[in-house]
Write a protein that holds these residues in place. Structure first.
Motif, PDB file in Angstrom:
ATOM      1  N   TYR A 140       0.841  -1.203   0.000  1.00 57.92           N
ATOM      2  CA  TYR A 140       0.000   0.000   0.000  1.00 57.92           C
ATOM      3  C   TYR A 140       0.874   1.250   0.000  1.00 57.92           C
ATOM      4  N   VAL A 183      -8.558   0.248   0.626  1.00 61.93           N
ATOM      5  CA  VAL A 183      -7.927   0.024  -0.678  1.00 61.93           C
ATOM      6  C   VAL A 183      -8.967  -0.004  -1.789  1.00 61.93           C
ATOM      7  N   LEU A 220      -1.618  -1.067  -5.195  1.00 65.47           N
ATOM      8  CA  LEU A 220      -2.903  -1.273  -4.529  1.00 65.47           C
ATOM      9  C   LEU A 220      -3.492  -2.650  -4.783  1.00 65.47           C
TER      10      LEU A 220
END
Length: 474
Positions: free
Chosen positions: A183, A218, A188
């Motif tokens: 992240y 996310v 992602l």
């Protein structure tokens, strides 16, 4: 929150997706608003309701008007969403000074992290417009990349040892650490996959809720709002009772998912249910001011007058959010009080900045159209006839434009009326109350006769003992 005191309801934003995996009966008389300027940057305003709290101006996508206070706006957010929102402003606004300010702040924020891909993108967009200090620093990027490679290798070695030991909690934490690493790097899709993998190793409700919040975070940035809805449901189904802050976060996430799928009424309900406990605890996704704007506009576009009164205006909890954005509070009150010219002027003043909102920009036109149509419908309800010239003045439009809007609403059966185009008068088609009452009486008679016949039939069946009795096996 303090930053917002210097700027208008911050234009809200929406993450970038990279490679991803799966009216009151009193009609307003149409008087113009006069000199009620919303964004006068310290200028004197006669109406106390219009206290200037903003330096945002009206520098929307067209670039006109004064500049938004980008720094004050950005201070409302943290994490990747802060960068993403700044980049969105730089991309959408038409004012070069605002673009450069947003890019400068995004550059500074990115250099605090480890996402070199995003760093290269920003420096390319800046070019040489901000001087050598904001030129590409390849040495810094190489150092960050090498450090990231070493950390990745270390995390993978630790994770392999966790799997060998077969300790569920250690494996869960290992997946979490790897997901956090991806992240931070801006990967992602990989972050999403590793957060999801922790699900099989969650041993408590707290672990499940944290896993759901990570996946939701996310998924919002990846614009995968189906995942957002699914994991909000999973978190809400945990046996352990959610604390107020966690519950508010889930309400906001669900509201964003409904907003993205244009289910404005459901979105409004979720934002209205958000507790004030949210505070600044979810600024990596949404600010409290955003809750007021999203909830207020969605409610105006989808609620009837009764719902607007009971669920918005009289909602003590939501009023705490509305206090952060007085413009939205006033336009809701004006709409309910049938002060349509004032309400629509507020909306027009807000529009340029809402077009810079990453979550809201795609919905502004539809929401504004729905709100305007509801205002027109409510304006016409109390009257048998309305002069179009007077009505056009109330809505600050031309008679020809108003006539087209009314034609569309009549065609869609939203207004029961007809237009006298020659004399420019709208005549309402009120229902024939006498005939409607007569029809209801006839229907009641038919239902009464049916019920009496059924009772007589049952009485005769009982009298002649023509009744089937159920038998039970012992």
């Amino acid at each position: 929150m303090a930053g917002f005191e210097k700027q208008l309801s911050a234009p809200l934003s929406k993450g970038i997706a990279e490679e991803v995996m799966e009216g009151d009966d009193e009609a307003f008389d149409g008087a113009p608003m006069g000199n009620e300027e919303m964004f006068s940057n310290g200028g004197d305003i006669d109406d106390p309701r219009h206290t200037p709290i903003s330096t945002l101006g009206k520098a929307g996508a067209s670039g006109g008007g004064e500049l938004m206070d980008v720094e004050a706006y950005a201070s409302l957010y943290t994490g990747r969403t802060k960068v993403v929102r700044l980049l969105f402003i730089a991309k959408r606004c038409g004012n070069e000074a605002m673009q450069l300010e947003a890019l400068r702040m995004a550059h500074d924020e990115i250099k605090k992290g480890e996402d070199t891909r995003l760093y290269h993108e920003v420096t390319t967009r800046i070019g040489d417009r901000l001087g050598p200090q904001y030129a590409l620093d390849q040495t810094w990027a190489d150092i960050v990349d090498r450090r990231a490679e070493h950390r990745k290798e270390k995390l993978e070695n630790e994770f392999n040892s966790y799997k060998t030991n077969m300790i569920k909690e250690s494996i869960r934490m290992g997946y979490n650490d790897i997901a956090d690493f991806y992240y931070a790097q801006g990967e992602l899709g990989d972050a999403f996959k590793n957060y999801v993998r922790t699900r099989d190793y969650c041993t408590t409700s707290k672990h499940i809720i944290q896993m759901c919040l990570n996946v939701i975070l996310v998924s919002i940035e990846l614009e995968q709002f189906m995942h957002v809805s699914n994991y909000v449901s999973k978190a809400e189904q945990t046996p352990e009772q959610l604390d107020p802050i966690m519950n508010s976060k889930l309400r906001c996430a669900a509201g964003l998912a409904y907003l993205e799928t244009k289910k404005y009424k459901l979105a409004a309900r979720k934002f209205l249910e958000t507790g004030i406990e949210l505070g600044n605890n979810y600024t990596d996704v949404i600010a409290p001011q955003d809750v007021a704007i999203y909830g207020g506009l969605c409610a105006l576009a989808s609620f009837d007058r009764t719902e607007l009164k009971n669920k918005v205006i009289d909602n003590i909890n939501f009023s705490n959010f509305l206090e952060l954005v007085p413009e939205v509070r006033e336009l809701i009150n004006d709409f309910y009080a049938s002060h349509y010219a004032s309400c629509l002027e507020y909306l027009e003043n807000l529009k340029p900045n809402l077009l810079l909102d990453i979550h809201l920009h795609d919905h502004i036109e539809m929401l504004y159209t729905e709100i305007r149509h509801k205002a027109i419908i409510q304006y016409t309800l109390p009257f048998i006839s309305v002069e179009l010239h007077t009505m056009a003045g109330a809505f600050k439009t031309s008679v020809a434009g108003l006539e087209k809007e009314l034609e569309a609403l009549i065609t869609e059966n939203k207004i029961q009326a007809r237009i006298d185009s020659h004399n420019k008068i709208l005549y309402a088609r009120h229902a024939d109350q006498r005939n409607a009452t007569f029809q209801r009486v006839l229907q009641t008679g038919v239902e009464f006769e049916r019920d009496v016949r059924a009772m007589l039939l049952r009485a005769n069946l009982i009298k002649h003992e023509s009744i089937m009795k159920s038998t039970r096996k012992l």
